[in-house]
Design an enzyme around this catalytic site. Structure first.
Site, PDB file in Angstrom:
ATOM      1  N   GLY A 110      -2.436 -15.487   1.327  1.00 33.43           N
ATOM      2  CA  GLY A 110      -3.732 -16.151   1.456  1.00 33.43           C
ATOM      3  C   GLY A 110      -4.838 -15.107   1.515  1.00 33.43           C
TER       4      GLY A 110
ATOM      5  N   LEU B 226     -11.014 -16.063   4.452  1.00 38.51           N
ATOM      6  CA  LEU B 226     -11.663 -15.175   5.414  1.00 38.51           C
ATOM      7  C   LEU B 226     -10.640 -14.419   6.235  1.00 38.51           C
ATOM      8  CD1 LEU B 226     -14.723 -17.193   6.688  1.00 38.51           C
ATOM      9  CD2 LEU B 226     -14.650 -15.301   5.079  1.00 38.51           C
ATOM     10  N   ALA B 227      -9.608 -15.114   6.708  1.00 41.40           N
ATOM     11  CA  ALA B 227      -8.608 -14.440   7.540  1.00 41.40           C
ATOM     12  C   ALA B 227      -7.761 -13.489   6.698  1.00 41.40           C
ATOM     13  CB  ALA B 227      -7.729 -15.477   8.235  1.00 41.40           C
TER      14      ALA B 227
ATOM     15  N   ARG C 204     -18.878 -33.845  16.512  1.00 38.49           N
ATOM     16  CA  ARG C 204     -18.305 -34.465  15.319  1.00 38.49           C
ATOM     17  C   ARG C 204     -17.332 -35.598  15.623  1.00 38.49           C
ATOM     18  NH1 ARG C 204     -17.263 -28.895  11.808  1.00 38.49           N
ATOM     19  NH2 ARG C 204     -19.454 -28.524  11.392  1.00 38.49           N
TER      20      ARG C 204
END
Lengths: 667, 228, 247
Positions: A41, A44-45, A338
């Site tokens: 992946g 961002l991480a 939310r």
């Protein structure tokens, strides 16, 4: 019996991370060259982790299923990134960010992790600016901030509505630099299909080259999964089409515990579903709730007339409108968190007040904001007794300056002009707080297998605050993992290259090939999407915004049945050894069909309501979520036992030593 | 590195294209100024034009300039050819359906064709007059200067071919107009000379230049053929 | 509505490929273009044919993955949108729609409408970054004020999604808009200025090696760019490169 050791360092909260860093084992630079790390992946991480590990000197192999690491779905994040910089001098601090995050997560996260997150948040901004990320600035040349839901300070850094994109491109550029140096070998269009465990440690992966279909073996001393969330188990979500749980799920089946799968964030302001063909949902930024008022008609006959097109929203008189958030939550109004906003919309639509053909939409109305801004603007411009038209004209300009790009995006999709008629919105699956269980080191229960970013469960508890996902992804990748993984790898300096011809690799590869050929040779009649849509419907109806025991029990049965049907009747065209997007999808949906069941099981066992998990049986008289801190103040980590339904629960008790547990109230 | 970069890289090719192009624009102005003398009638016009032609072929400073012009033309053409070859090879498979008119001006996409037309024109034009002036059999006027004026007039007033020549020259000027309509402002862009305030002005000047200069040039053969 | 689709089909990079015709029925005007493609693919799968391969991911116009050349234009008719943001209401009942992959030597076709854009990655790898290592001790983010105008311009350039529409639409398959957007973004910020010269030289060199064409300043890329990246960036790159190669 608990197999879960969170490995939280001793000492006072604010010294834990520093003490930890001072005492871990390090790997000397010469030895780092002997160590390989796989990062799956490149969001961002993953992007930040791969770049940082390579900078330190490790040999990194990075994988992404997209055609370039720059396309990971982190790119779609709009609003911003939180950091306790206190540039605005409004009283922000590491502790406040920590406190807001724990409270926002409904007290279901691990204190030490969240504190560390808040602590390194400021470094993220420094790092990104140094990389050339063009954050919004004020006229004086300093960084600008804005405010987000559920907090009392302005700590959100942003780059218009494209903060995720800018941060990801920053990480991508750092990654590109390491690829050029030869420290990162990048595998684009590769998908991890199995985790390889040798002598109890994660030592590699089996990946499929999506262009040629070739099955490849890759070994390393540690494997880092940064593969995002599993929102697509709902079929319709704001996630990208390719976002999937496969890497995390394969690790889970190999022994990594999966924590809190039922914690899902349903974002309140998305463009509603318009038909059966719908493939994905589009988010409209939370910032719209600063000026938009949410309402449905009070009278059911007005609702009918609107659905039939006999009345327009404008025709409904002020006194016939139900601004239900303002009615129910006078102090926070349209800016409740939310989870609360989403449930309230569902409540109205369930009661029959939904305003579109499907009955699943509410209005987000900017007309009062346009009028209010118009009047102010007229005053500023010194226009005396402005006409109503003039006020509206001026007001529209102000609203356009603030939200122009969002309004445009809405109009492109719906063909409605939100300046003239209210937007229609409905909640949609957006983010998953649950994920692979990790300890303080971000290591899963498989030694040497790490999980970062949305793929792990760690920092957001049962509900994530706006602008915190970007913060966590980059904190994990830039500033946490590079330390914690070193401590583990320090024991591997004499191991040497991990061979890929071991029986473990043979077995893993055989397993992958077996599943792929099973899918290809299935000779079924229904496409992958057919099953995915049906799974999505079960999940949305029974494990969605509100859950109950009966529905969850039904879901457990239905998902298991659907899975069986899938394996009997799915049709995957093409061959294994070619570019075959349907085969990719089939593998992902197969895993969603297993995860879905664990999801329902987790939701069923958690007899309380907290954050994104709302059980209808557990609510206050006013219909608010009712937490049970006595029985459920733990993270539920599930161990795979051959079938998702047979998973065994392990509890990590959450100790709150620095924060007092309170009922959240937004009244 | 820097030196090879200034010859071989894609951007360098654009710089040279722009610099030679802009120089040729300057040349056009000079050339036009001289040629406009053809509008002066009678013996006076003949003598003045021939005097000017002599000056242009003998003055050492003009000579240097003319060599720079020749080199510019050759360089501009070769560079253009190299660019076209490179650009064609960048898209080996064409689209079945391409709607370029939706996003760009015709001239900007056809600079190569326009340039080729112009190159053919320049060669013919030089054969018609420049060659005659230097090496052809040419009479002298009352002042003893080579009588280029008469050759020019005779060329466009030729009983059988005069109209064809005139039309060919006018059409070539149309090609010049289109070439300039893109090339003038494009040269500034290639050199990085772009500015929020000045670029719109440059574009306007470019448009006027592309309209007026070829128009004035085209007026000459038309005048000679129909009026003189 | 009912439509006729003419789609480029190519089994793999070695196959020659050709246009094929497919009818689709009952398309709702509210569908996105890619949802219409989903309908076609489901139809193909159920009738035992090979579905059309195309790149797509976020379906909200930001990942840059989708890449179709529709009716002669990159990302189809409409301005400021990617293919996934194109909706069927832009077409009429009975229309014939041509769908082709991006065409460029530097973007070889992988299958059907899917092309290999890794040349873009290699251009970025050649210098599209600031050489700063990750550490907790970089200078404070507010240590160097950046004029708002520069920051805004850098942001505008940085919004490039790397989809390749500029290359696809350029008659020369030139990547100048893409390359210049990155060079510009970093040249405008003090953090990026340090390496500006070497970056310009290296990125242009890589761009040339990848086989992209040159810029004819037709401006087509700017028109078709879904993010409206300005030609101003190409001019800035031209300046930066000139500076770098003459000093």
């Amino acid at each position: 019996m608990s197999k879960l050791d969170s490995k939280v360092p001793e000492g006072p909260l604010k010294d834990k991370w520093t003490n930890y860093k001072d005492h871990i084992n390090l790997v000397n630079p010469a030895n780092k060259r002997l160590i390989d790390v796989i990062v799956v992946g490149t969001g961002l991480a993953g992007g930040s982790a791969a770049a940082s590990l390579a900078e330190l000197g490790y040999n990194v192999k990075a994988f992404c299923f997209q055609d370039s690491p720059r396309r990971a779905h982190s790119i779609a994040a709009q609003g911003g990134i939180n950091a306790a910089k206190n540039y605005q001098g409004d009283g922000d601090s590491t502790y406040r960010l920590f406190y807001d995050t724990v409270k926002g997560g409904d007290y279901r996260s691990r204190e030490a992790n969240v504190y560390r997150l808040a602590e390194v948040s400021a470094n993220i901004i420094d790092q990104c600016v140094a990389q050339g990320v063009p954050f919004a600035r004020e006229y004086g040349g300093l960084l600008d901030n804005r405010s987000f839901g559920g907090v009392l300070v302005s700590r959100t850094f942003y780059a218009k509505g494209q903060t995720g994109q800018q941060l990801l491109l920053g990480a991508y550029s750092a990654l590109s630099r390491q690829i050029a140096r030869g420290k990162v070998t990048m595998y684009n269009r590769h998908e991890m299909l199995e985790l390889v465990i040798v002598d109890g440690k994660a030592r590699g992966i089996i990946a499929r080259n999506l262009v040629t279909g070739e099955i490849e073996r890759h070994s390393a001393h540690a494997v880092v999964l940064c593969t995002g969330g599993y929102g697509n188990v709902f079929f319709l979500s704001t996630n990208a089409m390719g976002s999937n749980v496969t890497a995390a799920w394969k690790a889970h089946k190999q022994g990594a515990f999966f924590a809190n799968p039922c914690y899902t964030q349903i974002h309140p302001t998305c463009i509603p579903v318009s038909g059966d063909y719908q493939s994905k949902l589009t988010l409209m930024s939370e910032s719209l709730r600063n000026d938009g008022r949410i309402w449905v008609p009070k009278k059911i006959e007005d609702v009918k007339a609107i659905r039939e097109g006999k009345l327009k929203p404008k025709d409904i008189k002020e006194e016939d409108r139900d601004y239900y958030l303002e009615r129910r939550y006078p102090s926070f109004g349209n800016l409740v968190p939310r989870d609360v906003a989403s449930r309230a919309a569902k409540e109205r639509c369930d009661a029959g007040f939904g305003v579109n053909k499907t009955g699943e939409a509410v209005f987000l109305d900017f007309s009062s904001a346009i009028e209010r801004y118009g009047k102010t603007e007229a005053n500023i411009q010194g226009i005396e007794n402005p006409s109503k038209e003039k006020i509206i004209e001026l007001g529209k300009k102000v609203v356009e300056a603030k939200y122009g790009n969002l309004f445009q995006m809405y109009e492109k999709i719906t063909d409605d002009n939100p300046y003239e008629t209210p937007m229609k919105i409905y909640p949609a699956v957006h983010y998953t707080m649950g994920g692979l269980w990790v300890d303080y080191n971000l290591m899963t229960t498989i030694p040497g297998c790490y999980a970062c970013g949305e793929a792990n469960f760690s920092d957001h508890g049962a509900n994530r605050l706006g602008a915190s996902a970007l913060m966590q992804g980059l904190a994990d990748g830039y500033f946490v993992l590079p330390y914690t993984i070193g401590d583990y790898l320090s024991k591997d300096i004499r191991t040497g290259k991990i061979p890929t011809n071991s029986p473990e690799f043979d077995a893993a590869e055989a397993k992958v090939k077996e599943q792929l050929s099973k899918l290809i040779d299935n000779n079924g009649t229904k496409s992958v999407d057919y099953f995915h849509k049906r799974l999505g419907k079960i999940m949305w109806d029974k494990c969605g915004m509100a859950r109950n025991e009966k529905g969850l029990n039904e879901a457990l049965v239905e998902i298991a049945q659907l899975r069986e049907e899938f394996w009997k009747d799915v049709k995957v065209p093409g061959k294994m050894n070619e570019f075959n997007p349907e085969l990719e999808k089939a593998g992902r949906v197969a895993d969603f069909l297993e995860l879905g069941e664990l999801f329902a099981k987790d939701a069923l066992h958690r007899n309380e309501s907290c954050g994104g998990h709302f059980r209808e049986e557990y609510q206050t008289e006013e219909g608010e979520a009712k937490r049970d801190d006595v029985n459920f103040a733990y993270a539920a980590a599930w161990e795979y036992k051959g079938k998702p339904g047979d998973a065994v629960l392990h509890k990590e008790e959450l100790k709150f030593e620095n924060i007092e547990l309170k009922q959240r109230s937004y009244k | 590195m820097a030196q090879s970069v200034l010859l071989k890289s894609s951007l360098a090719k654009k710089y040279w294209m722009a610099l030679t192009g802009l120089f040729l624009c300057l040349f056009l102005v000079g050339h036009l100024a001289g040629n406009l003398q053809l509008f002066i009638g009678g013996i006076e016009g003949q003598l003045q034009f021939n005097e000017y032609a002599k000056f242009m072929t003998t003055n050492p400073l003009v000579k240097i300039l003319s060599y720079v012009t020749y080199i510019s033309i050759i360089f501009h053409a070769i560079d253009g050819l190299l660019l076209t070859i490179k650009n064609k090879s960048a898209r080996p498979v064409k689209y079945h359906n391409e709607k370029a008119s939706a996003n760009s001006a015709w001239a900007s996409r056809n600079m190569g064709i326009l340039g080729t037309i112009l190159l053919v024109f320049i060669i013919t034009h030089m054969m018609n007059f420049w060659y005659e002036m230097h090496w052809g059999e040419i009479g002298v006027d009352a002042n003893g200067n080579k009588d280029l004026h008469t050759i020019v007039i005779a060329f466009f007033k030729d009983a059988s071919m005069g109209l064809v020549f005139t039309l060919a020259y006018v059409l070539s000027m149309l090609a010049v107009a289109f070439h300039l309509s893109h090339g003038f402002q494009s040269a500034f862009q290639s050199l990085g000379l772009r500015h929020e305030k000045y670029t719109p002005i440059i574009q306007k000047i470019g448009f006027a230049f592309a309209l007026l200069v070829p128009l004035a040039f085209a007026a000459i053969p038309l005048y000679i053929h129909f009026v003189y | 509505m009912n439509l006729t689709l003419k789609i480029w089909r190519q089994k793999n990079s070695k196959d020659k490929g050709k246009m094929e015709t497919y009818p689709v029925k009952d398309i709702s005007p509210d569908m996105s273009f890619l949802e219409m493609m989903d309908v076609l693919n489901n139809q193909l799968i159920e009738s035992g044919q090979d579905p059309v391969a195309f790149d797509h991911d976020c379906r909200e116009g930001i990942c840059g993955m989708c890449s179709m050349f529709i009716n002669g234009e990159a990302h189809g008719p409409g301005r400021g949108i990617t293919t996934c943001q194109l909706h069927m209401r832009s077409f009429k009942d009975g229309d014939t729609i041509y769908i082709e992959p991006w065409r460029a030597a530097a973007f070889p076709v992988i299958k059907d409408l899917v092309v290999d854009r890794s040349s873009f990655d290699r251009v970025i790898q050649a210098g599209g970054y600031v050489s700063v290592n990750t550490s907790g001790n970089t200078q404070d983010a507010n240590a160097i004020p950046v004029p708002k105008e520069d920051a805004d311009k850098a942001f505008d350039a940085a919004t490039c999604i790397g989809c390749g529409a500029c290359v696809a639409t350029c008659k020369n398959s030139s990547a100048m808009l893409f390359v210049s957007a990155k060079i510009s973004q970093l040249a405008l910020l003090p953090q990026g200025k340090v390496e500006a010269k070497q970056r310009a030289l290296n990125m242009v060199k890589q761009m040339d090696e990848e086989g992209f064409g040159n810029c004819s300043n037709t401006g087509a890329c700017e028109v078709e760019c879904p993010k409206g990246i300005s030609l101003e960036n190409i001019a800035r790159m031209n300046r930066e490169y000139l500076k770098a190669s003459t000093s």
